[in-house]
Design an enzyme around this catalytic site. Sequence first.
Site, mmCIF file in Angstrom:
data_model
loop_
_atom_site.group_PDB
_atom_site.id
_atom_site.type_symbol
_atom_site.label_atom_id
_atom_site.label_comp_id
_atom_site.label_asym_id
_atom_site.label_seq_id
_atom_site.Cartn_x
_atom_site.Cartn_y
_atom_site.Cartn_z
ATOM 1 N N TYR A 48 16.243 -111.273 45.951
ATOM 2 C CA TYR A 48 14.675 -112.491 45.899
ATOM 3 C C TYR A 48 13.969 -111.418 45.537
ATOM 4 O O TYR A 48 13.770 -110.252 45.861
ATOM 5 C CB TYR A 48 14.861 -112.467 47.851
ATOM 6 C CG TYR A 48 13.778 -113.629 48.380
ATOM 7 C CD1 TYR A 48 14.081 -114.422 48.595
ATOM 8 C CD2 TYR A 48 12.651 -112.408 48.930
ATOM 9 C CE1 TYR A 48 12.231 -115.822 48.493
ATOM 10 C CE2 TYR A 48 11.905 -113.512 49.292
ATOM 11 C CZ TYR A 48 11.470 -114.628 49.415
ATOM 12 O OH TYR A 48 10.130 -115.368 49.410
ATOM 13 N N ASP A 62 -0.926 -110.217 51.258
ATOM 14 C CA ASP A 62 0.110 -111.728 50.767
ATOM 15 C C ASP A 62 -0.773 -112.906 51.076
ATOM 16 O O ASP A 62 -0.646 -113.524 52.621
ATOM 17 C CB ASP A 62 0.784 -111.773 51.728
ATOM 18 C CG ASP A 62 2.354 -112.383 51.680
ATOM 19 O OD1 ASP A 62 1.303 -113.813 50.258
ATOM 20 O OD2 ASP A 62 3.122 -113.667 52.027
ATOM 21 N N ASP A 89 9.482 -116.236 45.411
ATOM 22 C CA ASP A 89 8.302 -116.658 46.196
ATOM 23 C C ASP A 89 7.366 -117.492 45.028
ATOM 24 O O ASP A 89 6.972 -116.619 44.592
ATOM 25 C CB ASP A 89 8.271 -115.722 47.149
ATOM 26 C CG ASP A 89 7.387 -116.403 48.556
ATOM 27 O OD1 ASP A 89 6.427 -117.514 47.887
ATOM 28 O OD2 ASP A 89 6.750 -115.800 49.526
ATOM 29 N N ASP A 91 4.922 -119.699 46.073
ATOM 30 C CA ASP A 91 4.147 -119.196 47.114
ATOM 31 C C ASP A 91 3.566 -121.469 46.974
ATOM 32 O O ASP A 91 5.045 -121.889 47.003
ATOM 33 C CB ASP A 91 2.541 -119.098 46.787
ATOM 34 C CG ASP A 91 3.099 -117.582 47.280
ATOM 35 O OD1 ASP A 91 3.715 -117.347 47.575
ATOM 36 O OD2 ASP A 91 1.965 -116.843 46.273
ATOM 37 N N HIS A 116 11.160 -121.109 45.689
ATOM 38 C CA HIS A 116 11.071 -121.806 46.429
ATOM 39 C C HIS A 116 8.927 -122.406 46.744
ATOM 40 O O HIS A 116 8.466 -121.555 46.147
ATOM 41 C CB HIS A 116 11.771 -121.448 47.892
ATOM 42 C CG HIS A 116 10.807 -120.003 48.213
ATOM 43 N ND1 HIS A 116 9.763 -120.277 49.158
ATOM 44 C CD2 HIS A 116 11.832 -118.986 48.347
ATOM 45 C CE1 HIS A 116 9.244 -118.986 49.097
ATOM 46 N NE2 HIS A 116 10.938 -118.032 49.246
ATOM 47 N N GLU A 118 6.172 -123.983 48.714
ATOM 48 C CA GLU A 118 5.765 -123.858 50.170
ATOM 49 C C GLU A 118 4.989 -124.991 50.804
ATOM 50 O O GLU A 118 4.228 -125.850 49.971
ATOM 51 C CB GLU A 118 5.032 -122.908 50.561
ATOM 52 C CG GLU A 118 4.562 -122.351 50.980
ATOM 53 C CD GLU A 118 4.224 -120.937 50.910
ATOM 54 O OE1 GLU A 118 3.125 -120.799 51.506
ATOM 55 O OE2 GLU A 118 5.079 -120.054 50.130
ATOM 56 N N CYS A 126 0.629 -115.580 54.629
ATOM 57 C CA CYS A 126 1.816 -115.168 54.824
ATOM 58 C C CYS A 126 2.774 -116.535 56.220
ATOM 59 O O CYS A 126 1.784 -116.327 57.225
ATOM 60 C CB CYS A 126 2.232 -113.489 55.456
ATOM 61 S SG CYS A 126 3.600 -113.146 56.514
ATOM 62 N N ARG A 161 9.919 -125.288 50.441
ATOM 63 C CA ARG A 161 9.982 -124.405 52.515
ATOM 64 C C ARG A 161 8.603 -124.906 52.917
ATOM 65 O O ARG A 161 7.651 -125.502 52.777
ATOM 66 C CB ARG A 161 8.829 -123.253 51.497
ATOM 67 C CG ARG A 161 9.011 -122.577 52.845
ATOM 68 C CD ARG A 161 8.481 -120.681 53.084
ATOM 69 N NE ARG A 161 6.761 -120.476 53.813
ATOM 70 C CZ ARG A 161 6.914 -119.174 53.180
ATOM 71 N NH1 ARG A 161 7.389 -118.304 52.819
ATOM 72 N NH2 ARG A 161 5.204 -119.145 54.127
ATOM 73 N N GLU A 191 10.218 -122.183 57.572
ATOM 74 C CA GLU A 191 9.680 -120.800 57.648
ATOM 75 C C GLU A 191 8.939 -120.200 59.279
ATOM 76 O O GLU A 191 8.875 -122.125 59.987
ATOM 77 C CB GLU A 191 8.475 -120.590 57.540
ATOM 78 C CG GLU A 191 7.966 -119.455 57.006
ATOM 79 C CD GLU A 191 8.366 -117.700 56.878
ATOM 80 O OE1 GLU A 191 9.700 -118.188 57.617
ATOM 81 O OE2 GLU A 191 7.788 -117.284 56.038
ATOM 82 N N ASN A 213 15.416 -116.503 56.700
ATOM 83 C CA ASN A 213 14.348 -115.199 56.359
ATOM 84 C C ASN A 213 14.844 -114.395 57.719
ATOM 85 O O ASN A 213 14.167 -114.790 58.562
ATOM 86 C CB ASN A 213 13.529 -116.150 56.302
ATOM 87 C CG ASN A 213 11.953 -114.974 56.010
ATOM 88 O OD1 ASN A 213 12.220 -113.700 55.779
ATOM 89 N ND2 ASN A 213 11.128 -115.613 56.292
#
Length: 303
Positions: A48, A62, A89, A91, A116, A118, A126, A161, A191, A213
């Site tokens: 990951y 983040d 990730d 974002d 992914h 989101e 974050c 996500r 999430e 996660n």
Amino acid sequence: MLYSKTTPEAKRRAFREGLTSGRLLRFPGAFNALSAKLIQKKGFEGVYASGGVLANDLGLPDIGLTTLTEVAGRVHTYARATDLPVLVDADTGFGEAMNVARTVQELEDAGVAGIHIEDQVNPKRCGHLDGKQVVDQATAVNRIKAAVDARRDDNLVILARTDIRGSEGLQAAIDRAKALIDAGADGIFPEALRDLGEFEAFRKAVDAPLLANMTEFGKSELFTNQQLEDLGFNLVIYPVSLQRLALGAAERGLDTIIAEGSLRSQVESMQTRADLYDLVDYAAYNEFDTSVFNFDVERDNYH
């Protein structure tokens, strides 16, 4: 030697097949290419690449400060270092629909097996911080549709996500997940679910591959692999764990230098030279073409 012997296309097929295998795929988060190689050596199913880790590696929080170019460049080093599939990730896709499309193709070119996207607003933060905001459902759906339309390899796994649990509750997360699956997502990353009951309820409600996660110090409890597999989750990530372990050890080492004047007391906890040489495969490089590139790997005092 050098880079992965497995093509990006083969890694994507393996990842897609693994998601429907009935077993839990374990993807620890790498913080550089060498840690990606270590994840493979230890027998995990994938690697990951956390957006938080990538930001922290630049000395940044983040909060959406990294760029697509920075992320693609860094995860390319992960993907080429390992035969395992790499999940990234991405974002929010670094913007809206057109940016999302470009993100997909840039990351495809970087050799990753999955991404992914989101549903937070830009700039994101974050997923386990308070005060997150999510976009409306139409915007979230359009991001996923753009991602699916943009991929050139149908085996590239695109997960959606959703961060809506934190602001609107579990049922809103389930409803959002179903809309994202309808938009073409291959699976869902819910999430910051809170407890085992929420994980179970989400699994019962959503008929698609699900990602758990297991990040430390977050909103979710830390469940075992067996608990997650028993619930029917397909994938688990440990996004920042290796970075946290490494930096914790680094801090203890620096404190030891200050307190003791040397690192003698810490040597036993360090990776040995022999293990490092094995991980980067020094011997294979030495054997590759001794007439062009010749050096000796000393076997004496090999630690």
